[in-house]
Scaffold this motif. Structure first.
Motif, short mmCIF file in Angstrom:
data_model
loop_
_atom_site.label_atom_id
_atom_site.label_comp_id
_atom_site.label_asym_id
_atom_site.label_seq_id
_atom_site.Cartn_x
_atom_site.Cartn_y
_atom_site.Cartn_z
N LEU A 1 48.94 31.31 66.12
CA LEU A 1 47.52 30.77 66.58
C LEU A 1 47.12 31.00 66.98
N MET A 2 47.26 32.23 67.85
CA MET A 2 46.05 32.31 69.22
C MET A 2 45.47 33.39 68.17
N PRO A 3 43.86 32.34 69.03
CA PRO A 3 43.09 33.71 68.30
C PRO A 3 42.72 34.14 68.16
N PHE A 4 42.86 35.37 69.37
CA PHE A 4 42.89 37.05 69.71
C PHE A 4 44.09 37.79 68.96
N LEU A 5 44.63 36.79 68.43
CA LEU A 5 45.66 37.65 67.12
C LEU A 5 45.33 37.57 65.96
N GLN A 6 44.32 36.49 65.36
CA GLN A 6 44.24 36.33 64.17
C GLN A 6 43.81 37.05 63.21
N VAL A 7 43.01 38.32 64.01
CA VAL A 7 42.53 39.11 63.03
C VAL A 7 43.19 39.90 62.70
N ASN A 8 43.78 40.58 63.71
CA ASN A 8 44.87 41.43 63.54
C ASN A 8 46.08 41.30 62.37
N SER A 9 46.38 39.52 62.66
CA SER A 9 47.68 39.64 61.78
C SER A 9 47.15 39.20 60.43
N LEU B 1 47.69 42.52 59.05
CA LEU B 1 48.77 42.84 58.87
C LEU B 1 49.44 42.78 57.59
N GLU B 2 48.90 41.24 57.44
CA GLU B 2 49.70 40.44 56.73
C GLU B 2 49.69 41.30 55.00
N THR B 3 47.70 41.33 54.73
CA THR B 3 47.31 42.67 53.43
C THR B 3 48.36 43.37 53.62
N THR B 4 48.12 44.72 55.27
CA THR B 4 48.61 45.62 55.15
C THR B 4 50.16 45.00 54.47
N SER B 5 51.78 44.31 54.46
CA SER B 5 52.77 44.45 54.10
C SER B 5 52.61 44.21 52.43
N HIS B 6 51.58 43.40 52.55
CA HIS B 6 51.37 43.56 50.57
C HIS B 6 50.79 44.62 50.10
N GLU B 7 49.93 45.44 49.45
CA GLU B 7 50.17 46.04 49.86
C GLU B 7 51.13 47.44 49.81
#
Length: 205
Positions: free
Chosen positions: A40-48, A51-57
């Motif tokens: 939920l922290m804004p400064f982590l949302q972009v990197n999150s 990372l979510e896309t990376t784990s998908h691929e």
């Protein structure tokens, strides 16, 4: 796969019924809460999101390797899109396409490491299990859509049945591994599924 759901469902439900046991899963819940707060922290949302896309691929690529595919490329863009290209025959196509929706990648990495180290089920292990599984749930909620190419390419009915079956299997393994450890968790699930198969076979035949 429909028969698989029939055999797995009782074991999945038995694993899920343990969740209200706060004395067993309190550290697992703590890990999940930590992930939610960080996400939920804004400064982590972009990197999150990256990372979510990376784990998908990576899930596509890893299952592709297990089916002896030659992974040609893996790309993840800043806008949250990604793709994996591989060559090989059609064996395992459904598993490769739908792996990200059922396979908690980072949770399995953790469980395999614990198996290699023969690590006991410690509070820190349970915290990490909760953290990584909450990550997978978030990925599932964000990425699973009926218009997803991965899903439509395999046929809607086949995809939904596959996702239900392997979500039950992997969720049961994660919950059992959190309580008993990875090896014992898999063993308990396998014995339960085999028992259900035998009971149904005897009843029907």
């Amino acid at each position: 796969m429909l028969f698989g759901i029939l055999f797995v469902a009782p074991e999945f439900w038995d694993a899920v019924k343990m969740l209200p046991r706060f004395d067993i899963f309190k550290w697992f819940y703590l890990g999940a809460v930590v992930y939610v707060v960080l996400r939920l922290m804004p400064f982590l949302q972009v990197n999150s999101r990256w990372l979510e896309t990376t784990s998908h691929e990576f899930s596509h690529a890893l299952i592709g390797l297990l089916f002896l595919k030659d992974i040609k490329s893996l790309k993840v863009s800043e806008n949250g899109s990604g793709e994996v290209w591989h060559s090989g025959n059609g064996i395992g196509k459904t598993c490769i396409s739908l792996a990200p929706y059922t396979f908690p990648l980072f949770t399995y990495v953790l469980m395999i490491i614990s198996l290699l180290l023969s690590a006991p089920v410690t509070p820190m292990y349970q915290v990490l299990m909760g953290f990584t599984f909450a990550f997978h749930v978030k990925c599932f909620a964000w990425q699973t859509r009926l218009d997803q190419t991965d899903i439509t390419s395999q046929g809607m009915v086949r995809s939904l049945v596959f996702i239900v079956l392997f979500l039950m299997i992997n969720t049961a393994i994660v919950l059992l591994a959190t309580r008993y450890g990875f090896a014992d968790g898999v063993e308990r699930l396998a014995k339960g599924v085999f028992r259900n198969f035998v009971m149904l076979w005897v009843k029907e035949f």
